[in-house]
Design an enzyme around this catalytic site. Structure first.
Site, PDB file in Angstrom:
ATOM      1  N   SER A 229       0.852  -1.189   0.000  1.00  0.00           N
ATOM      2  CA  SER A 229       0.000   0.000   0.000  1.00  0.00           C
ATOM      3  C   SER A 229       0.889   1.241   0.000  1.00  0.00           C
ATOM      4  CB  SER A 229      -0.896   0.026   1.240  1.00  0.00           C
ATOM      5  OG  SER A 229      -1.744  -1.100   1.280  1.00  0.00           O
ATOM      6  N   GLY A 231      -0.536   4.629  -0.104  1.00  0.00           N
ATOM      7  CA  GLY A 231      -1.386   5.793   0.112  1.00  0.00           C
ATOM      8  C   GLY A 231      -2.084   6.246  -1.157  1.00  0.00           C
ATOM      9  N   GLU A 233      -0.942   6.899  -3.892  1.00  0.00           N
ATOM     10  CA  GLU A 233      -0.386   6.286  -5.103  1.00  0.00           C
ATOM     11  C   GLU A 233      -0.925   4.882  -5.335  1.00  0.00           C
ATOM     12  OE1 GLU A 233       1.506   7.847  -7.417  1.00  0.00           O
ATOM     13  OE2 GLU A 233       0.920   9.562  -6.193  1.00  0.00           O
ATOM     14  N   GLY A 234      -1.881   4.456  -4.495  1.00  0.00           N
ATOM     15  CA  GLY A 234      -2.538   3.178  -4.722  1.00  0.00           C
ATOM     16  C   GLY A 234      -1.786   2.003  -4.142  1.00  0.00           C
ATOM     17  N   ASP A 263      -6.655  -3.599   5.713  1.00  0.00           N
ATOM     18  CA  ASP A 263      -7.353  -4.839   6.066  1.00  0.00           C
ATOM     19  C   ASP A 263      -8.333  -5.240   4.967  1.00  0.00           C
ATOM     20  OD1 ASP A 263      -5.988  -4.617   8.463  1.00  0.00           O
ATOM     21  OD2 ASP A 263      -7.649  -3.568   9.440  1.00  0.00           O
TER      22      ASP A 263
END
Length: 319
Positions: A229, A231, A233-234, A263
């Site tokens: 992950s 943020g 930026e996917g 999650d």
């Protein structure tokens, strides 16, 4: 019949989420009644899967009054569970979600109390039992994936995650591990089928400066897939069978509460692997869409019905 998603949460919590217009340090704030929910990353994974109609069973510890609160919430939500009783009270986490300005979320995580050797053994025994199958109204349901998510209590065994990977593989089940620090390196060495750190956890665990090189370290140790992950930026996806990697992101970032986004991504990956999907692209697409849909919800452990719409909006690039 869909295969069962079996989750393990050795360090669960009662999540307490407050919504506030904005936070001024050192001042008093009036807030609405908070949202209380059985939490911990593995329980959030099960909750998202359950919301979308996928069979799941959550294994966790529970102790004290907060442990009873956690149990009551799981029962009210209809999430199948096996709670291992422990002496120490279940911890709490507090999230302060600001609705004005930068939409910041501040999280306060209590440290999980140490478990006794006997309690660790009972937790492992529960995993072994349910890997063999779970009795349901339709007969014995076989797990399709084992997910271990979240931090570990104080003084946890160093081999906890590798042991879970070994147990899953012995049962013919893929293993997903979502943790940080030395635990993610140990899980990689054990041959975890999928690891899901965020960018900060990945760089800290490996000591690398490049996310790509850091993910390659985990694959080199033995992990089969890595989702990262990043943020706004996917998400990045890596596989031990390919030299490149994939990135999925939305055209524009979403505003909301990112607490349970990781999650939800793990839940999507678990549903995919349990259903026999092994393609990196499809796992990445579902994980990114579910993660984004979680940001739109007030608390961790649920996703917006917009997840299918978000999946269609994703920009996926190959590097």
């Amino acid at each position: 019949m869909n295969k069962l998603i079996l989750t393990v949460t050795p360090n669960p919590a009662v999540d307490v989420t407050y919504t506030v217009g904005g936070i001024e340090l050192g001042s008093s704030h009036r807030v609405p009644a908070p949202l209380h929910r059985a939490g911990g990353k593995g329980l959030n994974v099960s909750r998202v899967a359950h919301q979308l109609g996928h069979a799941t069973l959550a294994i966790a510890t529970a102790g004290g009054p907060t442990g009873e609160q956690l149990r009551r919430d799981l029962e009210a939500a209809g999430i199948a569970h096996h709670l291992v009783p422990v002496a120490a009270a279940t911890r709490r986490t507090v999230a302060l979600v600001e609705t004005a300005g930068n939409n910041r979320t501040s999280i306060f995580n209590e440290i999980g109390p140490a478990l006794s050797a006997a309690e660790w053994q009972q937790l492992a025994a529960a995993v072994v039992t349910h890997l063999a199958g779970v009795q349901s109204s339709d007969g014995v349901q076989r797990p399709g994936v084992l997910v271990a998510s979240g931090s570990l209590p104080d003084q946890a065994p160093a081999d906890f995650h590798p042991a879970l990977v070994a147990l899953a593989h012995a049962a013919g089940v893929p293993a997903i591990i979502d943790t940080s620090g030395a635990g993610i390196l140990a899980a990689a060495r054990a041959g975890a089928d999928l690891l899901k750190p965020n960018n900060h956890e990945l760089l800290e665990a490996t000591g690398e400066r490049s996310l790509v090189q850091a993910a390659r370290v985990l694959l080199g140790l033995g992990a089969k897939r890595v989702l990262v992950s990043v943020g706004e930026e996917g998400m990045l996806a890596f596989s031990a069978t390919t030299s490149g990697y994939l990135q999925a992101k939305l055209p524009r970032p979403l505003s909301g509460n990112p607490t349970g986004a990781g999650d939800a991504a793990v839940s999507a990956a678990a549903v995919a692997l349990a259903g026999g999907e092994t393609g990196l692209l499809e796992i990445l697409r579902a994980a990114t869409a579910w993660s984004a849909a979680a940001v739109l919800m007030p608390g961790a452990g649920e996703i917006s019905p917009r997840y299918t719409e978000l999946a269609q909006q994703l920009i996926i690039t190959e590097h």
